[in-house]
Design an enzyme around this catalytic site. Structure first.
Site, PDB file in Angstrom:
ATOM      1  N   HIS A 259     -32.904 -11.758   8.990  1.00  0.00           N
ATOM      2  CA  HIS A 259     -33.803 -13.361   8.750  1.00  0.00           C
ATOM      3  C   HIS A 259     -35.314 -12.954   7.777  1.00  0.00           C
ATOM      4  CE1 HIS A 259     -35.457 -16.954   9.283  1.00  0.00           C
ATOM      5  NE2 HIS A 259     -35.068 -17.575   8.962  1.00  0.00           N
ATOM      6  N   ASP A 313     -27.455 -18.470  13.761  1.00  0.00           N
ATOM      7  CA  ASP A 313     -26.327 -19.084  13.200  1.00  0.00           C
ATOM      8  C   ASP A 313     -25.353 -18.115  13.234  1.00  0.00           C
ATOM      9  OD1 ASP A 313     -27.391 -20.471  11.917  1.00  0.00           O
ATOM     10  OD2 ASP A 313     -27.381 -19.392   9.531  1.00  0.00           O
TER      11      ASP A 313
HETATM   12  C1  LIG Z   1     -30.121 -20.145   8.889  1.00  0.00           C
HETATM   13  C2  LIG Z   1     -30.798 -19.293   8.606  1.00  0.00           C
HETATM   14  O1  LIG Z   1     -30.456 -19.382   6.700  1.00  0.00           O
HETATM   15  S1  LIG Z   1     -30.596 -18.027   9.528  1.00  0.00           S
HETATM   16  C3  LIG Z   1     -29.500 -16.549   8.016  1.00  0.00           C
HETATM   17  C4  LIG Z   1     -28.296 -16.815   7.915  1.00  0.00           C
HETATM   18  N1  LIG Z   1     -27.735 -16.093   6.573  1.00  0.00           N
HETATM   19  C5  LIG Z   1     -27.375 -14.350   7.017  1.00  0.00           C
HETATM   20  O2  LIG Z   1     -27.097 -14.341   8.347  1.00  0.00           O
HETATM   21  C6  LIG Z   1     -26.480 -13.463   6.155  1.00  0.00           C
HETATM   22  C7  LIG Z   1     -27.150 -12.161   6.147  1.00  0.00           C
HETATM   23  N2  LIG Z   1     -28.262 -12.596   6.486  1.00  0.00           N
HETATM   24  C8  LIG Z   1     -28.989 -11.708   5.265  1.00  0.00           C
HETATM   25  O3  LIG Z   1     -27.732 -11.495   4.201  1.00  0.00           O
HETATM   26  C9  LIG Z   1     -30.299 -11.230   5.202  1.00  0.00           C
HETATM   27  O4  LIG Z   1     -30.492 -10.572   6.676  1.00  0.00           O
HETATM   28  C10 LIG Z   1     -30.791 -12.367   4.290  1.00  0.00           C
HETATM   29  C11 LIG Z   1     -31.061 -13.299   3.488  1.00  0.00           C
HETATM   30  C12 LIG Z   1     -30.921 -13.566   5.323  1.00  0.00           C
HETATM   31  C13 LIG Z   1     -33.088 -12.550   4.563  1.00  0.00           C
HETATM   32  O5  LIG Z   1     -32.985 -11.482   3.320  1.00  0.00           O
HETATM   33  P1  LIG Z   1     -33.805 -10.308   3.140  1.00  0.00           P
HETATM   34  O6  LIG Z   1     -35.599 -10.953   3.601  1.00  0.00           O
HETATM   35  O7  LIG Z   1     -34.088 -11.056   2.218  1.00  0.00           O
HETATM   36  O8  LIG Z   1     -33.859  -9.294   3.370  1.00  0.00           O
HETATM   37  P2  LIG Z   1     -33.612  -8.288   2.393  1.00  0.00           P
HETATM   38  O9  LIG Z   1     -31.921  -8.476   1.900  1.00  0.00           O
HETATM   39  O10 LIG Z   1     -34.275  -8.163   1.209  1.00  0.00           O
HETATM   40  O11 LIG Z   1     -32.665  -7.025   3.724  1.00  0.00           O
HETATM   41  C14 LIG Z   1     -34.102  -6.456   4.490  1.00  0.00           C
HETATM   42  C15 LIG Z   1     -32.859  -5.000   4.674  1.00  0.00           C
HETATM   43  O12 LIG Z   1     -31.931  -5.087   6.236  1.00  0.00           O
HETATM   44  C16 LIG Z   1     -30.276  -5.345   5.444  1.00  0.00           C
HETATM   45  N3  LIG Z   1     -30.104  -6.828   6.153  1.00  0.00           N
HETATM   46  C17 LIG Z   1     -30.763  -7.416   5.955  1.00  0.00           C
HETATM   47  N4  LIG Z   1     -29.563  -8.073   6.267  1.00  0.00           N
HETATM   48  C18 LIG Z   1     -28.856  -7.575   6.575  1.00  0.00           C
HETATM   49  C19 LIG Z   1     -27.924  -7.917   8.044  1.00  0.00           C
HETATM   50  N5  LIG Z   1     -27.985  -9.070   8.359  1.00  0.00           N
HETATM   51  N6  LIG Z   1     -27.352  -6.734   7.987  1.00  0.00           N
HETATM   52  C20 LIG Z   1     -26.983  -5.619   7.734  1.00  0.00           C
HETATM   53  N7  LIG Z   1     -28.463  -5.139   6.977  1.00  0.00           N
HETATM   54  C21 LIG Z   1     -29.125  -6.511   6.555  1.00  0.00           C
HETATM   55  C22 LIG Z   1     -30.350  -4.542   3.854  1.00  0.00           C
HETATM   56  O13 LIG Z   1     -29.712  -4.195   3.579  1.00  0.00           O
HETATM   57  C23 LIG Z   1     -31.595  -4.408   3.752  1.00  0.00           C
HETATM   58  O14 LIG Z   1     -31.845  -3.399   3.613  1.00  0.00           O
HETATM   59  P3  LIG Z   1     -32.536  -2.175   3.132  1.00  0.00           P
HETATM   60  O15 LIG Z   1     -33.974  -1.675   2.622  1.00  0.00           O
HETATM   61  O16 LIG Z   1     -32.293  -1.127   3.524  1.00  0.00           O
HETATM   62  O17 LIG Z   1     -32.290  -1.508   1.879  1.00  0.00           O
HETATM   63  O1  LIG Z   2     -36.104 -19.960   7.579  1.00  0.00           O
HETATM   64  C1  LIG Z   2     -34.632 -18.864   6.945  1.00  0.00           C
HETATM   65  O2  LIG Z   2     -35.261 -19.209   5.822  1.00  0.00           O
HETATM   66  C2  LIG Z   2     -33.636 -19.395   7.090  1.00  0.00           C
HETATM   67  C3  LIG Z   2     -33.212 -19.956   8.707  1.00  0.00           C
HETATM   68  O3  LIG Z   2     -33.860 -19.299   9.380  1.00  0.00           O
HETATM   69  C4  LIG Z   2     -33.171 -21.311   8.600  1.00  0.00           C
HETATM   70  O4  LIG Z   2     -33.273 -22.497   7.318  1.00  0.00           O
HETATM   71  O5  LIG Z   2     -32.881 -22.608   9.663  1.00  0.00           O
END
Ligand SMILES: CC(=O)SCCNC(=O)CCNC(=O)[C@H](O)C(C)(C)COP(=O)(O)OP(=O)(O)OC[C@H]1O[C@@H](n2cnc3c(N)ncnc32)[C@H](O)[C@@H]1OP(=O)(O)O
Ligand SMILES: O=C([O-])CC(=O)C(=O)O
Length: 377
Positions: A259, A313
């Site tokens: 997140h 999620d």
């Molecule tokens: C209600 C919602 O919208 S909640 C979010 C739902 N989305 C997901 O579950 C999709 C999976 N999660 C992700 O892709 C990300 O965690 C996001 C998009 C939610 C947030 O991403 P950001 O804050 O941009 O983090 P970013 O992409 O820079 O990742 C940072 C580090 O964590 C790692 N990381 C982030 N999420 C994950 C994950 N789900 N699994 C494994 N590694 C992860 C990345 O590979 C990165 O590692 P590194 O620094 O070694 O390269």
């Molecule tokens: O805050 C975020 O980036 C995503 C999230 O958890 C939501 O929208 O509920």
């Protein structure tokens, strides 16, 4: 030295808000000061929507008046229903929702943002949203479209419009899900709505912008993708090998983990997990729950050290499935919940600190170029 940019607008503050407080380190989330899980346990979607839109929890009279206004707005114009129905049957459910809101925006000419209009329009949008999402399900299932009837609550009216019936525990779970997903400060979708509202465009267009951004698998679409992982794993015995082969070896992301704000467990999980357990009635549902629990433990063991934990999620899809919704509806259910939060944010922004949102990009392309005629390229 190059000037700094903030990729993904990370840690950029674009507004003050009295709506949602998130402490991403300690896993705390509150709406106007109230703990989100306490609201999910004790309140209703309409009470919390009132809280977000009007600043305080309503008394009985205020609640009834609000609920009546909202539920009297569930009639969709014919052109909206026929536009929804005209889309290909295999259309993404969220695409149907965004098209419906876009169609409703065709009525908005020169929308005037002021307290009176904003209040009236918000209540209309909440009623219309219920009808849009319920009819999205009905259209996708090949059922007749309906004008939903007002039942005891927003959640009950919604479940009845979809399925023709609902039981008490499912209504309670639907209500809790609607509350838990109602707002989350300014994620990508709400930010998209804010950008649109900051141009003083109308509320329907702002909601349309938000829905288009919600659709992606990194945001609202994650509940669906997380659930697909559980389906792919099939049995709890396969969790370890699936995780090794699909996540660890290819260095892929585990969906439902990570997140932008939380460095610990998403606080909303607590209630979603409770409902995922109490609503798991069939063997298939219990199996999926066991897979999810095992996968979560592996995820925490492998990624927790980097501050990557389970997000909401991961479990919400289990609850939506147990409520009787197919996979394709998960993001639309998130969207339905989020409407009040988006409305509250755009109103807060326009009423208190309106300014066109227009960031900058740092140009790093070529300098002055001499034009070359097409024959000479
Ligand atoms: C209600 C919602 O919208 S909640 C979010 C739902 N989305 C997901 O579950 C999709 C999976 N999660 C992700 O892709 C990300 O965690 C996001 C998009 C939610 C947030 O991403 P950001 O804050 O941009 O983090 P970013 O992409 O820079 O990742 C940072 C580090 O964590 C790692 N990381 C982030 N999420 C994950 C994950 N789900 N699994 C494994 N590694 C992860 C990345 O590979 C990165 O590692 P590194 O620094 O070694 O390269
Ligand atoms: O805050 C975020 O980036 C995503 C999230 O958890 C939501 O929208 O509920």
């Amino acid at each position: 030295m190059s000037e700094a940019i903030s990729p993904g607008l990370e840690n950029v503050n674009i507004k003050y808000t009295e709506l949602t407080y998130i402490d991403g380190i300690n896993g705390i989330m509150r709406y106007r000061g109230y703990d989100v899980n306490e609201l999910a346990a004790r309140s209703s979607f309409e009470e919390v929507s009132y809280l977000m839109l009007f600043g305080k929890l309503p008394n009985y009279d205020q609640l009834n008046e609000f609920k009546n206004h909202v539920l009297s707005n569930m009639v969709l114009p014919d052109y909206v229903l026929s536009t929804m129905k005209s889309l290909p049957k295999k259309s993404d459910a969220l695409a149907i929702m965004q098209t419906a809101f876009s169609a409703l925006s065709s009525n908005e000419n020169n929308y005037q943002w002021n307290k009176e209009n904003d209040k009236k329009t918000s209540m209309a949008i909440l009623g219309q949203a219920l009808s849009i999402v319920a009819n999205t399900y009905r259209i996708k299932e090949g059922l007749d479209t309906v004008t939903p009837e007002a039942h005891g609550s927003y959640a009950e009216s919604f479940l009845n419009a979809c399925f023709g019936e609902s039981d008490k525990e499912k209504v309670r779970a639907m209500d809790a899900a609607l509350i838990l997903y109602m707002d989350h400060e300014i994620p990508a979708s709400t930010t998209a709505a804010l950008v649109t509202a900051s141009t003083l465009s109308d509320m329907y267009s702002s909601i349309t912008s938000a829905i288009t951004a919600l659709r992606g698998p990194l945001h609202g679409g994650a509940a669906e993708s997380a659930f697909k992982q559980f389906l792919e794993i099939k049995t709890p015995d396969n969790v370890d090998s699936w995780f090794q082969k699909n996540i660890i070896e290819p260095r892929k992301r585990l969906v439902g983990f990570g997140h932008r704000v939380y460095r610990t467990f998403d606080p909303r999980l607590k209630t979603f997990k409770e409902y995922a357990r109490s609503l798991a009635r069939t063997q298939e549902q219990k199996n999926l729950l066991e897979i999810a629990t095992k996968l979560e433990n592996l995820g925490v063991k492998n990624f927790g050290g980097k501050g990557i934990y389970t997000n909401t999620d991961f479990y919400s899809g289990l609850v939506f499935n147990e409520l009787g919704f197919p996979l394709y509806m998960f993001t639309s259910l998130f969207g339905l919940s989020r409407i009040s939060g988006i409305l509250a944010h755009i109103i807060e922004y326009v009423e208190t600190q309106e300014r066109l949102i227009r960031p900058r990009a740092i140009y790093n392309g070529p300098g002055s170029m001499e034009y070359i005629e097409i024959e000479k390229r």
